[in-house]
Design an enzyme around this catalytic site. Structure first.
Site, PDB file in Angstrom:
ATOM      1  N   GLN A  97       1.943   6.376  -2.823  1.00  0.00           N
ATOM      2  CA  GLN A  97       3.065   7.311  -2.984  1.00  0.00           C
ATOM      3  C   GLN A  97       2.489   8.653  -3.422  1.00  0.00           C
ATOM      4  O   GLN A  97       2.629   9.063  -4.570  1.00  0.00           O
ATOM      5  CB  GLN A  97       4.046   6.761  -4.016  1.00  0.00           C
ATOM      6  CG  GLN A  97       4.662   5.431  -3.594  1.00  0.00           C
ATOM      7  CD  GLN A  97       5.737   4.992  -4.569  1.00  0.00           C
ATOM      8  OE1 GLN A  97       6.628   5.751  -4.913  1.00  0.00           O
ATOM      9  NE2 GLN A  97       5.634   3.754  -5.038  1.00  0.00           N
ATOM     10  N   ASP A 170      -5.575   2.402  11.714  1.00  0.00           N
ATOM     11  CA  ASP A 170      -4.615   3.494  11.933  1.00  0.00           C
ATOM     12  C   ASP A 170      -5.376   4.812  11.872  1.00  0.00           C
ATOM     13  O   ASP A 170      -6.541   4.854  11.459  1.00  0.00           O
ATOM     14  CB  ASP A 170      -3.462   3.456  10.909  1.00  0.00           C
ATOM     15  CG  ASP A 170      -3.956   3.425   9.466  1.00  0.00           C
ATOM     16  OD1 ASP A 170      -5.031   4.008   9.190  1.00  0.00           O
ATOM     17  OD2 ASP A 170      -3.288   2.821   8.621  1.00  0.00           O
ATOM     18  N   LYS A 193      -1.267   3.501  15.129  1.00  0.00           N
ATOM     19  CA  LYS A 193      -0.119   2.780  14.565  1.00  0.00           C
ATOM     20  C   LYS A 193       0.955   3.769  14.146  1.00  0.00           C
ATOM     21  O   LYS A 193       0.651   4.861  13.695  1.00  0.00           O
ATOM     22  CB  LYS A 193      -0.609   2.011  13.332  1.00  0.00           C
ATOM     23  CG  LYS A 193       0.455   1.382  12.482  1.00  0.00           C
ATOM     24  CD  LYS A 193      -0.118   0.881  11.159  1.00  0.00           C
ATOM     25  CE  LYS A 193      -0.179   1.960  10.097  1.00  0.00           C
ATOM     26  NZ  LYS A 193      -0.441   1.448   8.741  1.00  0.00           N
TER      27      LYS A 193
HETATM   28  C1  R5P Z   1      -2.160   2.540   5.089  1.00  0.00           C
HETATM   29  O1  R5P Z   1      -2.177   3.753   5.226  1.00  0.00           O
HETATM   30  C2  R5P Z   1      -3.189   1.807   4.278  1.00  0.00           C
HETATM   31  O2  R5P Z   1      -4.475   2.310   4.514  1.00  0.00           O
HETATM   32  C3  R5P Z   1      -3.141   0.315   4.563  1.00  0.00           C
HETATM   33  O3  R5P Z   1      -3.419   0.117   5.931  1.00  0.00           O
HETATM   34  C4  R5P Z   1      -1.783  -0.239   4.243  1.00  0.00           C
HETATM   35  O4  R5P Z   1      -1.363   0.195   2.988  1.00  0.00           O
HETATM   36  C5  R5P Z   1      -1.825  -1.754   4.263  1.00  0.00           C
HETATM   37  O5  R5P Z   1      -0.548  -2.240   3.943  1.00  0.00           O
HETATM   38  P1  R5P Z   1       0.006  -3.554   4.643  1.00  0.00           P
HETATM   39  O6  R5P Z   1      -1.009  -4.620   4.465  1.00  0.00           O
HETATM   40  O7  R5P Z   1       1.299  -3.829   3.917  1.00  0.00           O
HETATM   41  O8  R5P Z   1       0.260  -3.225   6.076  1.00  0.00           O
END
Ligand code: R5P
Length: 314
Positions: A97, A170, A193
Site C-alpha cells: 500500500q 508481472d 499481468k
Molecule cells: C505484486 O506486485 C507483487 O510483487 C506480488 O506478485 C504479489 O503481491 C503477490 O500476491 P499474490 O500471491 O496474492 O498474487
C-alpha cells in the site's frame, strides 16, 4: 564500544536466534506478551544503557500485532537510554500500500514508516522492499538488502544454461528478475499481468519472450494468495514451458495459498526465512536462510563499514 544488543519480538524468533548465533551473541532477554484485552506489553529484562540495539521483527502475520510489538520495543529501548536503535524488519508489512492508486485510500506504507520513526528507530534494515521508493518514506537511513545474491548462490548450477529462462510474473517485477538473470547469465521473459485490486484477483495476459521447451524460474518478492505465481505458471506452461520453478523472497502465504501452490503445476517454490515457515510446506517449498546476510550487515553497520559492498556487480 559496547557489544550490540539483539532483541527479538515474537514475529520470527528462529531467524533472530540464527542471526545471534552467527554473531556469537545471546538474544537480549525481553518479555513480550499480551494482556487479556489484546494490548501488547513489553519489558526489557536487562540494562541497555549506552548499547546499540537491533530489534529483529519482520511485520508479518499477525501484521498489526507484530508492528505494535516493534513500536513498543523501540519505545522501551529509547526510554531506557540505548545509544542507537536499528529496526531489523526483513519483511516490511503494508509495503504494497505504497501509493494512492485511487482517491480516498491511505498511503499505509508511509504511515507505517512514520510510526517506526516516531517510536525512536534510528535506522532500518530490510530486505527486498516491494517498492524501493519506500526508503524515501523514512528520514532515517534505510538499508534495503537484496535476496538475489542468495538465490543466485542457491541456483548456481543453472548458470549459463541456455535451457533455463528467468521470468518476471508481472511488469513491476522485471528489474528484480533481471538482476537474478544477470547474476546467472540466463535469458529473461516476462508475464504481463493485469491486477483487479478490489479482491486481489489477478489476470494473466501474455508471455513476452521465448519459453518454449525451457525450464522457467519465476522471480517475485511476495507470494501472498499465490494467485500471481500460479497464474504466471499456467501462462508459461501454455506458452510451452517444460517446467516452472519459483524463487520468492517473502512467503506471506495467506489463507489457502499453500494448498493452492501444492495443487498447482509448480515444481518447486524456493523462499527465504524472512517469515517463519509453515508446517507441511516441504517438499514443495524450500527455505534458504537470510540469517548470514543480516548478521554480516549488522556487523558492518556496527563497525561503520559499507553495506553496499555485500552486493557487488550492481
Ligand atoms: C505484486 O506486485 C507483487 O510483487 C506480488 O506478485 C504479489 O503481491 C503477490 O500476491 P499474490 O500471491 O496474492 O498474487
Amino acid at each position: 564500544m559496547s557489544k550490540p544488543l539483539l532483541i527479538a519480538g515474537n514475529a520470527n524468533i528462529s531467524l533472530a536466534q540464527e542471526i545471534a548465533d552467527h554473531l556469537g551473541l545471546q538474544l537480549c532477554e525481553a518479555k513480550i506478551r499480551r494482556f487479556g484485552d489484546g494490548e501488547v506489553s513489553v519489558y526489557i529484562e536487562r540494562t541497555v544503557r549506552g548499547h546499540d540495539a537491533y530489534i529483529i521483527q519482520p511485520t508479518c502475520t499477525p501484521v498489526n500485532d507484530h508492528l505494535m510489538e516493534l513500536l513498543l520495543m523501540t519505545d522501551a529501548l529509547k526510554r531506557a537510554s540505548v545509544n542507537q536503535i536499528t529496526a531489523v524488519v526483513p519483511y516490511f508489512g503494508y509495503a504494497r500500500q505504497d501509493r494512492k492508486h485511487i482517491g480516498r485510500v491511505p498511503i499505509s506504507a508511509k504511515l507505517v514508516a512514520n510510526l517506526i520513526q516516531t517510536s525512536g528507530a534510528d535506522r532500518m534494515l530490510t530486505l527486498d522492499l516491494h517498492a524501493g521508493q519506500i526508503q524515501g518514506f523514512f528520514d532515517i537511513p534505510v538499508d534495503n538488502l537484496r535476496a538475489d545474491p542468495i538465490f543466485a548462490q542457491h541456483f548456481k548450477k543453472l548458470k549459463n544454461n541456455p535451457d533455463v529462462v528467468v521470468t518476471a510474473p508481472d511488469i513491476g517485477g522485471v528489474k528484480r528478475a533481471r538482476q537474478l538473470a544477470e547474476r546467472l547469465n540466463l535469458s529473461l521473459a516476462i508475464v504481463e499481468k493485469r491486477r483487479q485490486w478490489e479482491d486481489e484477483k489477478t489476470e494473466v495476459m501474455s508471455v513476452i519472450g521465448n519459453v518454449e521447451g525451457k525450464k522457467v524460474l519465476i522471480v517475485d518478492d511476495i507470494i501472498a494468495s499465490g494467485g500471481t505465481i500460479i497464474n504466471a505458471t499456467n501462462a508459461l506452461l501454455e506458452g510451452g514451458a517444460k517446467e516452472v520453478w519459483c524463487a520468492c523472497t517473502h512467503a506471506v502465504f495467506t489463507d489457502t495459498a499453500l494448498e493452492k501452490l501444492k495443487a498447482s503445476p509448480l515444481k518447486k517454490v524456493v523462499v527465504t526465512n524472512s517469515i517463519p515457515s509453515l508446517p507441511d510446506e516441504a517438499p514443495l517449498v524450500e527455505r534458504i536462510s537470510i540469517g548470514p546476510l543480516f548478521a554480516k550487515t549488522i556487523q558492518r553497520v556496527g563497525q561503520g563499514e559499507s553495506v553496499s559492498e555485500l552486493f557487488p556487480h550492481d
